[in-house]
Motif scaffolding. Structure first.
Motif, PDB file in Angstrom:
ATOM      1  N   PRO A 155     -42.554  43.579  18.676  1.00 19.10           N
ATOM      2  CA  PRO A 155     -43.385  44.623  18.066  1.00 19.10           C
ATOM      3  C   PRO A 155     -44.375  45.187  19.071  1.00 19.10           C
ATOM      4  O   PRO A 155     -44.565  44.647  20.162  1.00 19.10           O
ATOM      5  CB  PRO A 155     -44.104  43.874  16.936  1.00 19.10           C
ATOM      6  N   ARG A 170     -53.028  44.658  14.314  1.00 14.64           N
ATOM      7  CA  ARG A 170     -53.597  45.559  13.304  1.00 14.64           C
ATOM      8  C   ARG A 170     -54.620  44.861  12.409  1.00 14.64           C
ATOM      9  O   ARG A 170     -55.702  45.385  12.156  1.00 14.64           O
ATOM     10  CB  ARG A 170     -52.474  46.164  12.470  1.00 14.64           C
ATOM     11  N   GLU A 201     -49.082  46.857  16.230  1.00  8.23           N
ATOM     12  CA  GLU A 201     -48.566  46.153  15.052  1.00  8.23           C
ATOM     13  C   GLU A 201     -49.085  44.715  14.988  1.00  8.23           C
ATOM     14  O   GLU A 201     -49.509  44.239  13.933  1.00  8.23           O
ATOM     15  CB  GLU A 201     -47.037  46.144  15.088  1.00  8.23           C
TER      16      GLU A 201
END
Length: 290
Positions: A114, A121, A118
């Motif tokens: 990722p 976050r 991501e």
């Protein structure tokens, strides 16, 4: 499952277990065909629980019954075509010279990592591994991160691979539980010149674990995490940066980080191994209000 008895470890069908190095497994037609080896039922269990796709298994015959649940799960999730190669303990020992594999190995499919955005976050505490190359230290740090509620781990472009066999085994499979990715991908010029600003822009205070004239103590860092948001110096989101074996963090990282933090020592000892220092730091900075 396809159960296939193997007379010799030299069987060509076992090439991924016996003839390809870990970098070769990683880079072979990556990302669509990149693979890694998971060693031991515990690591395999956690990989499967994380929906990591198995490619094949190599199992000591006496372990077949004990892995029946894993194989049933693979049948239901990925179909019955995944091969299980079965060999004697004597043949399996030839892979490493001793019984290292704990009865079972699996080649598993790599996934697309990722983005940093991501992974970070919803993170409050993240760990950054800068150029750490020893798989044992990488695995130990991942295990401590999982045990002590670190939200994510970032590895720099020159850092070793958390999916390498020994790293995943030392982590006890927690490498499949802690969100992680490689900051800057494979661009070795990205860290720290672009990587640290990226973390700061995301709202993280960057803390370099290193000895320097202006280092603050770990207790001071913890106080800044636990005081009220309106207190000067309060830290809401923290990125803890740990350096490579021997040389520690680069001078550029220390210069660009918001803080330099040291763990107080006694008896003339100036530092701890990175596996130990990360565990101490994770424990001290853990968020008790979760």
């Amino acid at each position: 499952m396809q159960y296939i008895h193997i007379a010799s470890i030299d069987d060509e069908r076992l090439k991924s277990f016996t003839h390809l190095t870990e970098p070769q497994l990683r880079n072979r037609l990556e990302p669509s065909m990149g693979m890694f080896i998971a060693e031991s039922p515990k690591v395999i269990d956690r990989a499967l629980a994380a929906e990591v796709e198995p490619v094949s298994f190599l199992v000591e015959e006496s372990w077949l019954e004990g892995m029946a649940e894993e194989f049933d799960f693979v049948d239901r999730r990925w179909g019955a075509d995944v091969p299980v190669y079965i060999a004697t303990a004597e043949e399996l020992r030839k892979i490493t010279g001793y019984r290292l594999h704990r009865g079972a190995l699996a080649t598993m499919r790599r996934w697309t990592l990722p983005s940093v955005e991501e992974v970070c976050r919803n993170a409050r505490r993240v760990a950054v591994m800068e150029d750490i190359v020893d798989p044992t230290n990488i695995g130990a740090l991942m295990r401590s991160a999982a045990a002590l509620d670190v939200d994510a781990v970032l590895v720099t472009p020159s850092c070793g691979d958390p999916l390498y066999r020994r790293a995943a085994r030392v982590s006890m499979g927690t490498v499949f539980q802690v969100p992680w990715t490689r900051i800057g991908g494979d661009d070795r010029h990205y860290w720290p010149w672009k990587g640290i600003p990226q973390l700061k822009e995301a709202g993280f205070v960057t803390a370099a674990l290193a000895l320097s004239d202006d280092s603050i103590g770990l207790d001071d860092l913890v106080e800044r995490l636990n005081n009220t948001p309106d207190t000067p110096g309060h830290i809401d989101r923290l990125a803890m940066i740990f350096g490579t074996e021997g040389d520690g963090l680069s001078k550029h990282t220390i210069a660009h980080a918001d803080l330099t933090v040291k763990i107080p020592m006694s008896n003339g000892v100036d530092s701890l191994n990175v596996a130990a220092s990360s565990a101490v730091t994770f424990w001290a900075t853990r968020c008790l209000d979760r």
